[in-house]
Design a protein around this motif. Structure first.
Motif, PDB file in Angstrom:
ATOM      1  N   ASP A  57       0.851  -1.180   0.000  1.00 30.15           N
ATOM      2  CA  ASP A  57       0.000   0.000   0.000  1.00 30.15           C
ATOM      3  C   ASP A  57       0.893   1.238   0.000  1.00 30.15           C
ATOM      4  N   GLY A 107      -2.366   1.568  -3.716  1.00 29.94           N
ATOM      5  CA  GLY A 107      -1.211   0.688  -3.632  1.00 29.94           C
ATOM      6  C   GLY A 107      -0.739   0.232  -4.990  1.00 29.94           C
ATOM      7  N   GLN A 138      -0.874   3.950   4.926  1.00 32.77           N
ATOM      8  CA  GLN A 138      -1.335   2.567   4.855  1.00 32.77           C
ATOM      9  C   GLN A 138      -0.204   1.578   4.581  1.00 32.77           C
TER      10      GLN A 138
END
Length: 406
Positions: A49, A57, A145
């Motif tokens: 990600d 991602g 993330q």
């Protein structure tokens, strides 16, 4: 595996990371080295990600029979079908179970149900063994993330991986994951810098131009656009509707500026400040800004129509153009800087922009811009001479023939 071979593979991964190789290059070199060491990886997928305004991602796909690593990028919005596939994948299983790996020996399968839909597909293609790994980061290593590197390692060799090959592969994967994380963090740094500073400014900052007061003199065509009647809109429209409106209108300006070689420097409330650098041809820089202006106004017509049809508030935009020498670089406090342009020409641009509303024009530009652009004689309409605050002599201002702006 011979400890020396293991060390050489680990050192090669470190060298790739220290030399700034991309995620795909790291994966390709790693898989090639594994095969040379007798670990018969035929196909590998590696995903991470990211921190990006549009993308969620990237997935890198290596295959022994292909020359290049393939890159797949996926966005923040996920379809219902995409969500279903993710939830039925072994990667989702590792994410939710907390396990670090999943191994399935395809060649020894007894014919019953497969635990994941991807496995019968791999069996049909002739793969014999499948390893999925997730290398998690510590809390302080997480960025956005980007909290793990997930991968799959598939082979077509005989009965699959031996226990010793699996042990070696599992021992080496964290080295590769750390290198991929390094490359991903570098990419994130570039993305964040470009997103908030602009493309050229980002490159300068990341290359070391970060000292307070570091600046260079450049000549450029200058652009400042802002929304007409924005103050009234803010006072009369629900606050929840203001941000989408700003995004729609700023999006039209930014895409037009970038498409014609300009650089957006900053957003000032509802305004956009941009430059078109003189790279040896100032007339061309001015003409590119004119093209951007036309493109922006065309896009705005579509934005207004779309928003009006949806019952959303609409407005218009004014664009001011000027030209001059400016200082381009870092300005601000000791620990909070802005990479922008400053100088008398920028101040004059601001004054010209302020007059756009009083003369009721969507496009307004200075005599200096007109001259630098080669005259624009067939398009230029004089608006008269105006006294600009802070400018000694009255300045003649112009607009473009309305037929040009259609």
């Amino acid at each position: 595996m011979d400890p020396k071979v293991f060390t050489n593979i680990a050192r090669a991964i470190a060298d790739a990371s220290l030399n700034g190789h991309s995620e795909g290059e790291i994966l390709s070199n790693f898989c090639s080295n594994l095969n040379e060491a007798g670990i018969p990886v035929k196909r590998a997928l590696l995903g991470a990600d990211t921190l990006h305004p549009v993308l969620a991602g990237r997935i890198f796909s290596w295959h022994a029979d292909k020359q290049e690593v393939e890159l797949f990028e996926f966005g923040r919005s996920v379809t219902e079908e995409g969500q279903r596939k993710w939830h039925s994948s072994p990667f989702y299983h590792l994410e939710t179970s907390g396990d670090d790996s999943f191994r399935f020996r395809i060649a020894g399968h007894n014919g019953g149900d497969y635990p994941f839909p991807v496995l019968p597909e791999l069996a049909e293609q002739g793969y014999t063994d499948y390893l999925v790994t997730m290398t998690r980061f510590g809390e302080r290593a997480v960025i956005g993330q980007l909290n793990s590197i997930y991968a799959s390692w598939t082979t077509m060799h005989g009965e699959g991986y031996s226990d010793q090959q699996l042990d070696t592969l599992n021992a080496l994967i964290p080295f590769a994951a750390a290198a991929v994380r390094s490359a991903s963090v570098r990419r994130i740094a570039e993305t964040v810098a470009e997103t908030y500073l602009g493309r050229n400014a980002a490159q300068r900052v990341l290359s070391g131009t970060i000292g307070r007061g570091q600046a260079e003199r450049i000549t450029a065509a200058l652009w400042f656009s802002d929304l007409r009647g924005f103050t009234r809109l803010v006072d009369t429209v629900s606050p929840e509707l203001i941000m989408p409106l700003l995004n729609d209108y700023a999006g039209a300006a930014v895409s037009a500026i970038h498409a014609h070689g300009g650089e957006v420097l900053k957003f000032v409330g509802d305004g956009v400040l941009a430059i078109f650098r003189d790279d040896g041809n100032l007339q061309n820089a001015c003409m590119q800004s004119i093209k951007a202006l036309k493109s922006c106004l065309r896009e705005l017509r579509e934005v207004r129509n779309r928003r009006a049809n949806a019952g959303l508030p609409v407005t218009d935009m004014s664009v001011a153009l000027h030209v001059g020498e400016v200082l381009y670089g870092n300005f601000g406090g000791e620990d909070r800087l802005d990479f922008t342009v400053v100088g008398p020409a920028v101040n004059e641009l601001s004054r010209i922009s302020g007059l756009a509303r009083s003369v009721d024009q969507r496009a307004i530009y200075s005599a200096a811009f007109k001259q630098a652009a080669g005259g624009l004689n067939e398009y230029a309409i004089s608006l008269g001479r105006y006294a600009l605050r802070g400018v000694e002599n009255p300045s003649e201002l112009f607009t473009l023939d309305p037929s040009v702006l259609r």
